[in-house]
Design a protein around this motif. Sequence first.
Motif, PDB file in Angstrom:
ATOM      1  N   ARG A 155      -2.376  -8.890 -44.769  1.00 38.57           N
ATOM      2  CA  ARG A 155      -2.562  -8.412 -46.137  1.00 38.57           C
ATOM      3  C   ARG A 155      -2.871  -6.922 -46.156  1.00 38.57           C
ATOM      4  NH1 ARG A 155      -2.714 -10.205 -50.842  1.00 38.57           N
ATOM      5  NH2 ARG A 155      -2.972 -12.388 -50.317  1.00 38.57           N
ATOM      6  N   GLU A 156      -3.820  -6.464 -45.352  1.00 36.23           N
ATOM      7  CA  GLU A 156      -4.191  -5.055 -45.347  1.00 36.23           C
ATOM      8  C   GLU A 156      -3.018  -4.168 -44.932  1.00 36.23           C
ATOM      9  OE1 GLU A 156      -5.961  -7.478 -43.985  1.00 36.23           O
ATOM     10  OE2 GLU A 156      -8.025  -7.336 -44.687  1.00 36.23           O
ATOM     11  N   LEU A 158       0.238  -4.876 -45.155  1.00 34.49           N
ATOM     12  CA  LEU A 158       1.281  -4.906 -46.171  1.00 34.49           C
ATOM     13  C   LEU A 158       0.882  -4.083 -47.394  1.00 34.49           C
ATOM     14  CD1 LEU A 158       2.283  -8.665 -45.900  1.00 34.49           C
ATOM     15  CD2 LEU A 158       3.715  -6.708 -45.281  1.00 34.49           C
ATOM     16  N   GLU A 159      -0.382  -4.191 -47.811  1.00 32.92           N
ATOM     17  CA  GLU A 159      -0.841  -3.422 -48.969  1.00 32.92           C
ATOM     18  C   GLU A 159      -0.883  -1.927 -48.685  1.00 32.92           C
ATOM     19  OE1 GLU A 159      -4.514  -5.315 -50.090  1.00 32.92           O
ATOM     20  OE2 GLU A 159      -3.482  -6.801 -51.337  1.00 32.92           O
ATOM     21  N   ALA A 160      -1.119  -1.545 -47.427  1.00 33.70           N
ATOM     22  CA  ALA A 160      -1.143  -0.128 -47.062  1.00 33.70           C
ATOM     23  C   ALA A 160       0.260   0.460 -46.951  1.00 33.70           C
ATOM     24  CB  ALA A 160      -1.890   0.060 -45.733  1.00 33.70           C
ATOM     25  N   ASN A 161       1.262  -0.390 -46.879  1.00 30.92           N
ATOM     26  CA  ASN A 161       2.648   0.058 -46.747  1.00 30.92           C
ATOM     27  C   ASN A 161       3.213   0.344 -48.135  1.00 30.92           C
ATOM     28  OD1 ASN A 161       5.527   0.047 -46.461  1.00 30.92           O
ATOM     29  ND2 ASN A 161       5.286  -0.988 -44.493  1.00 30.92           N
ATOM     30  N   GLU A 165       4.963  -4.024 -52.872  1.00 32.98           N
ATOM     31  CA  GLU A 165       4.141  -4.048 -54.074  1.00 32.98           C
ATOM     32  C   GLU A 165       3.027  -5.062 -53.855  1.00 32.98           C
ATOM     33  OE1 GLU A 165       6.823  -5.115 -57.169  1.00 32.98           O
ATOM     34  OE2 GLU A 165       8.077  -3.342 -56.860  1.00 32.98           O
ATOM     35  N   SER A 166       1.770  -4.620 -53.975  1.00 30.90           N
ATOM     36  CA  SER A 166       0.649  -5.488 -53.624  1.00 30.90           C
ATOM     37  C   SER A 166       0.614  -6.775 -54.444  1.00 30.90           C
ATOM     38  CB  SER A 166      -0.674  -4.739 -53.731  1.00 30.90           C
ATOM     39  OG  SER A 166      -0.884  -4.306 -55.043  1.00 30.90           O
ATOM     40  N   GLU A 167       1.063  -6.738 -55.704  1.00 26.20           N
ATOM     41  CA  GLU A 167       1.034  -7.966 -56.508  1.00 26.20           C
ATOM     42  C   GLU A 167       2.092  -8.977 -56.059  1.00 26.20           C
ATOM     43  OE1 GLU A 167       3.500  -4.880 -58.602  1.00 26.20           O
ATOM     44  OE2 GLU A 167       1.444  -4.911 -57.897  1.00 26.20           O
ATOM     45  N   SER A 168       3.057  -8.551 -55.264  1.00 29.17           N
ATOM     46  CA  SER A 168       4.081  -9.487 -54.798  1.00 29.17           C
ATOM     47  C   SER A 168       3.772 -10.053 -53.409  1.00 29.17           C
ATOM     48  CB  SER A 168       5.455  -8.806 -54.789  1.00 29.17           C
ATOM     49  OG  SER A 168       5.490  -7.799 -53.801  1.00 29.17           O
ATOM     50  N   ILE A 169       2.677  -9.618 -52.802  1.00 28.21           N
ATOM     51  CA  ILE A 169       2.311 -10.108 -51.469  1.00 28.21           C
ATOM     52  C   ILE A 169       1.595 -11.445 -51.623  1.00 28.21           C
ATOM     53  CG2 ILE A 169       0.922  -9.681 -49.414  1.00 28.21           C
ATOM     54  CD1 ILE A 169       1.292  -6.651 -50.014  1.00 28.21           C
TER      55      ILE A 169
END
Length: 183
Positions: A155-156, A158-161, A165-169
């Motif tokens: 999660r961290e 993917l969100e840092a990339n 889009e963080s809401e789609s993770i």
Amino acid sequence: MWPVCRAIEIARAFPHAEVLGIDYQKPPMNRFGGDIPANCRFEQDDVNLGLEHYTNTFDILHARIIDLGIDDYPSFLYDMARILRPGGIIILFKPSVRLWQCHGRDVNGEDVYLPMPEFGPRDDPPGYQLQKVMCLVNHAVRKRGGSEDAWMYYREMLEANPNFESESIKIRWLNVPVCLFPP
């Protein structure tokens, strides 16, 4: 099971799709004879060297049990985002090479798991031979520069990339109990 088996299964299940299996080592294709679907092919590649040659190629990426061979996981995820077509999905599958113990529940009623302790070469508590093997695998992975723990930080990372889009993770965990039996 070689990754080639999974690619063949997917190609058979989805005959309208083109399936590409990539592995660091050349799979033993002679084990599968001529029974490889026409919509399935294989390439030998080291994903640690980059994936630019696949830019904007895939609708679905399925990386299975790959963490142990990845040198820089955030860079690997960046490459995966680059080779994924807009609107595509990534499926990351990774079992832990550790045994975990349930240590009760948190305030929300969810089980809390912690890794079992590592044992030294002289330790021999009853029933913990499997944990000793897991510890040896973990040490070997770390020695070559890999990380068994990358999955804990999906999660961290993917969100840092910026390509995700963080809401789609969406991350789903599956805890499979393993019982240790005394010898």
